[in-house]
Each structure stands twice: as structure tokens, then as C-alpha cells.
Write a protein that holds these residues in place. Structure first.
Motif, PDB file in Angstrom:
ATOM      1  N   ARG A   1      60.749  -3.643  37.719  1.00 23.70           N
ATOM      2  CA  ARG A   1      61.412  -4.243  37.001  1.00 23.70           C
ATOM      3  C   ARG A   1      62.189  -5.075  38.256  1.00 23.70           C
ATOM      4  O   ARG A   1      62.021  -4.874  39.178  1.00 23.70           O
ATOM      5  CB  ARG A   1      62.193  -3.650  36.298  1.00 23.70           C
TER       6      ARG A   1
ATOM      7  N   THR B   1      65.397  -7.907  38.629  1.00 22.37           N
ATOM      8  CA  THR B   1      66.744  -8.250  38.020  1.00 22.37           C
ATOM      9  C   THR B   1      68.103  -9.070  38.737  1.00 22.37           C
ATOM     10  O   THR B   1      67.706  -8.809  39.724  1.00 22.37           O
ATOM     11  CB  THR B   1      67.840  -6.736  37.637  1.00 22.37           C
TER      12      THR B   1
ATOM     13  N   ARG C   1      58.151  -8.405  29.913  1.00 21.27           N
ATOM     14  CA  ARG C   1      59.519  -8.348  29.073  1.00 21.27           C
ATOM     15  C   ARG C   1      60.062  -9.196  30.135  1.00 21.27           C
ATOM     16  O   ARG C   1      60.020  -9.233  30.989  1.00 21.27           O
ATOM     17  CB  ARG C   1      60.457  -6.854  28.928  1.00 21.27           C
TER      18      ARG C   1
ATOM     19  N   ASP D   1      63.850 -10.672  30.263  1.00 17.28           N
ATOM     20  CA  ASP D   1      65.256 -11.034  29.337  1.00 17.28           C
ATOM     21  C   ASP D   1      65.738 -11.953  29.914  1.00 17.28           C
ATOM     22  O   ASP D   1      65.916 -12.540  31.313  1.00 17.28           O
ATOM     23  CB  ASP D   1      66.127  -9.657  29.429  1.00 17.28           C
ATOM     24  N   TRP D   2      66.554 -12.561  28.837  1.00 15.38           N
ATOM     25  CA  TRP D   2      67.922 -14.258  29.261  1.00 15.38           C
ATOM     26  C   TRP D   2      69.256 -13.390  28.992  1.00 15.38           C
ATOM     27  O   TRP D   2      69.194 -13.230  28.170  1.00 15.38           O
ATOM     28  CB  TRP D   2      67.605 -15.069  28.881  1.00 15.38           C
ATOM     29  N   ALA D   3      70.301 -13.239  30.185  1.00 12.41           N
ATOM     30  CA  ALA D   3      71.212 -13.466  30.199  1.00 12.41           C
ATOM     31  C   ALA D   3      71.999 -14.101  29.394  1.00 12.41           C
ATOM     32  O   ALA D   3      73.785 -14.364  29.869  1.00 12.41           O
ATOM     33  CB  ALA D   3      71.621 -13.203  31.916  1.00 12.41           C
TER      34      ALA D   3
ATOM     35  N   HIS E   1      63.932 -12.623  24.749  1.00 10.92           N
ATOM     36  CA  HIS E   1      65.178 -11.213  24.354  1.00 10.92           C
ATOM     37  C   HIS E   1      66.648 -12.140  25.864  1.00 10.92           C
ATOM     38  O   HIS E   1      66.240 -12.064  26.136  1.00 10.92           O
ATOM     39  CB  HIS E   1      65.337 -10.399  24.201  1.00 10.92           C
TER      40      HIS E   1
ATOM     41  N   ASP F   1      71.087 -13.622  25.687  1.00 10.15           N
ATOM     42  CA  ASP F   1      72.388 -13.420  25.116  1.00 10.15           C
ATOM     43  C   ASP F   1      71.702 -10.858  25.431  1.00 10.15           C
ATOM     44  O   ASP F   1      72.787 -10.559  25.013  1.00 10.15           O
ATOM     45  CB  ASP F   1      72.339 -13.102  24.245  1.00 10.15           C
ATOM     46  N   GLN F   2      71.204 -11.384  27.112  1.00  8.24           N
ATOM     47  CA  GLN F   2      71.122  -9.617  27.217  1.00  8.24           C
ATOM     48  C   GLN F   2      72.567  -9.497  28.281  1.00  8.24           C
ATOM     49  O   GLN F   2      72.536 -10.241  28.929  1.00  8.24           O
ATOM     50  CB  GLN F   2      69.501  -9.564  27.837  1.00  8.24           C
TER      51      GLN F   2
ATOM     52  N   THR G   1      69.544 -11.253  33.545  1.00  3.04           N
ATOM     53  CA  THR G   1      68.023 -11.715  32.925  1.00  3.04           C
ATOM     54  C   THR G   1      67.156 -10.752  33.984  1.00  3.04           C
ATOM     55  O   THR G   1      67.543 -10.854  35.338  1.00  3.04           O
ATOM     56  CB  THR G   1      68.187 -13.305  33.856  1.00  3.04           C
TER      57      THR G   1
END
Length: 336
Positions: A123, A125, A163, A165-167, A186, A188-189, A192
Motif C-alpha cells: 500500500r 499512502t 484498491r 482510495d481517494w481522500a 472509493h 471520501d476515505q 488517498t
């Protein structure tokens, strides 16, 4: 006429790319990239990948910043090349990727990324302290393009993401992420981040000087084109549609004909496209739109000839379709 483009880029990225420039600098950068300024007013407008690459370089030269002026510290022109040269001596993808992330941390103050592994998943981040929401989102997008593009280059292949994820909330151009990164998104995590198979990290690094030179010669286009999945069903269908349209000026093969070619039933092909977030009609429109933008760049072709090459019976129907696809008339792209 240049080779047909693999894809085009949403105008949303163009707007963000020139956000740190004043009016004079913005016009100059757009002109350098061959992008008509009036396209900025249309949410549906798109530009060829090569034009966006040229814009990235033009903005970088104007600001002396390869990160679009998004960070408090400039990532001065030449930083990305210097970073890539520093990775060549590493023994594994993991060591090179960690070195790349450390290097980016030296160039940038407000945004950075870390690598972690758990079980069989790796991952990356992003930590982002940029205050303005639009700039913060574009900084996440830009850093992911850089990091994932580097990862694909280090691994010698496109690295699929398990996967993404977007913040931030889902933007209007969210569909761009499906082709650039992964089909499942995904929003509103908490942060990102991208996840991928950790076995990629154990791969041996075998980058020869010639490969490094080619990668940097074509950067930044080589960076973000590394991310397009050539083996995905949507991309395979795009290639076949593009080939047919370039060959005989017809509307292209039917879904049934392509399914037979791939050894699938039409229902199976449609389902596999749906799994990648790509509908059949949307793909047909996308390929014709991108080829239209490509053909319009050739001033030797009249708009009527472009319409005919794409299978339209007359220019007026092409005008209507093109405006529906891009929000602008064909002449706006001819002007660029």
C-alpha cells in the motif's frame, strides 16, 4: 499526421495544470501545447495525451516546477530525471520504490507518500497538507500519476491496482480514474492510497541506461501512459474499434462481431466490460471522439472529410455528435 492517440485527457486536468499561472503565462502554455483556451470553458472538452504532456512541460518551464506550483517548495525542472537516475542502481523494485518516495520527500514539503506491506498486499499512502481543496485533489492525482508510473516502469510492466482510495469527494471527472488507475474507486476515505500485490516489490530491477534514456525522453507522457492496462477488456475493445475506424471509415465492428473474435459470447463480453466500468456504447463514442480530435489536428482534412472517415453520413450529424461528446464544436479543436 502523427500516430493515432491511445487516449485523450479530460479538460479538468488541463484547468488544474495551469492554475498557478497568471493570464499571460496560461495563454502561453496553452499555445505551446496546442490547446485552444476556449476549451477550458467546456466541462466535456478533452485534449490528446501528447498535448497534456506538452502542457506539463510548458508549465514546468514557466514555473521552474515539475509539480505545477502546488507545493510550497518548487520541484525544480530536472528533479524527476535526477530521481530516476538515482533508482537505476537499486537491486529490487522495493528498494527502488522506497528510494523514489524518499527522493520525492526531499523535493516536496506539503505532500509525500509512504510504502507499507501487510500480508500479501502493498500500500502506498499519500499524506497531503495542501489547504485548497482543488489544489489538494490535483496534487494527489499528480503524485499518484508519478508514483504509479514509476512503479510500472520499475516493474517493467503495468502494475494492476487492487484498491484505490481517494481522500476527497467524487469529482466530475472521476471516470478518468478508472482507465488511469483501477475500475473500483472509493471516495471520501481517510487518505488517498493505492494497493497492489506485494510480490511486485520482490521483482529484480533490470533497467539499462538505454531504457532510462527512452523513458525520460518521452516523459511525462511515458509516465502516465505506463498506467493504461493494455490487457484489459476495455482497452482491447478500444484497439479493435480504433483499428477498424482507421482502416475503412465504417462505424466499426459490432459487439457480436468482436465477441466472436475474442472467442466469447456477446453477453460475456458485455459483462467483462461492465466489470471494468466501461459500457459498449460509451466505448464506441469514446473511440470516435478521440479519433475525431486526432483528425481535426490535421488541417489538410476538412471537417466534412473527418466526418466521413468516422462513418458519419454528413457533417451536420458529426457536428451534433461532437458537441455532445466534448461540449464544443469541431471548429474549436481546429482552431487549437
Amino acid at each position: 499526421m502523427p500516430p493515432a492517440p491511445q487516449h485523450t485527457v479530460s479538460i479538468a486536468f488541463v484547468r488544474s495544470a495551469v492554475g498557478a499561472l497568471d493570464d499571460i503565462g496560461r495563454r502561453a502554455a496553452l499555445q505551446c501545447a496546442g490547446i485552444a483556451p476556449e476549451l477550458l470553458a467546456s466541462d466535456a472538452a478533452r485534449v490528446p495525451a501528447a498535448a497534456f504532456a506538452a502542457l506539463w512541460l510548458a508549465v514546468g518551464e514557466a514555473l521552474d516546477d515539475e509539480f505545477f506550483g502546488l507545493d510550497a517548495r518548487r520541484m525544480k525542472v530536472g528533479s524527476f530525471a535526477l530521481l530516476c537516475h538515482a533508482l537505476v542502481g537499486q537491486r529490487s523494485v522495493e528498494r527502488a520504490l522506497k528510494q523514489a518516495l524518499r527522493g520525492l520527500a526531499l523535493f516536496l514539503d506539503d505532500i509525500g507518500a509512504t510504502l507499507s506491506t501487510q500480508g500479501g498486499a502493498a500500500r502506498i499512502t499519500i499524506a497531503n497538507r495542501i489547504a485548497a481543496p482543488d489544489a489538494r485533489r490535483f496534487a494527489d492525482e499528480t503524485l499518484l500519476v508519478m508514483v504509479h508510473g514509476l512503479l510500472c516502469w520499475l516493474a517493467g510492466r503495468r502494475v494492476p491496482l487492487a484498491r484505490l482510495d481517494w481522500a476527497h469527494p467524487r469529482p466530475s471527472h472521476a471516470d478518468e480514474y478508472r482507465r488511469m488507475f483501477a475500475p473500483v474507486l472509493h471516495f471520501d476515505q481517510p487518505a488517498t492510497a493505492i494497493s497492489f500485490d506485494a510480490r511486485v516489490l520482490r521483482g529484480e530491477l533490470a533497467i539499462v541506461p538505454a531504457a532510462l534514456s527512452a523513458f525520460l525522453r518521452d516523459a511525462p507522457q511515458s509516465v502516465f501512459l505506463k498506467q493504461v492496462n493494455p490487457a484489459g477488456w476495455a482497452e482491447r475493445v478500444r484497439r479493435q474499434l480504433r483499428r477498424a475506424l482507421l482502416a475503412d471509415s465504417a462505424e466499426g465492428p459490432t459487439l457480436e462481431a468482436l465477441a466472436r473474435q475474442f472467442g466469447l459470447s456477446p453477453a460475456t463480453l458485455r459483462r467483462r466490460l461492465d466489470d471494468e466500468g466501461a459500457g459498449w456504447q460509451a466505448l464506441k463514442d469514446e473511440v470516435r471522439r478521440d479519433l475525431a480530435i486526432h483528425h481535426l489536428a490535421d488541417r489538410r482534412l476538412s471537417i466534412e472529410q473527418v466526418a466521413a472517415q468516422l462513418g458519419f453520413t454528413d457533417a451536420s450529424s458529426f457536428h451534433r455528435a461532437f458537441r455532445k461528446w466534448t461540449g464544443a464544436a469541431p471548429g474549436a479543436y481546429r482552431a487549437s
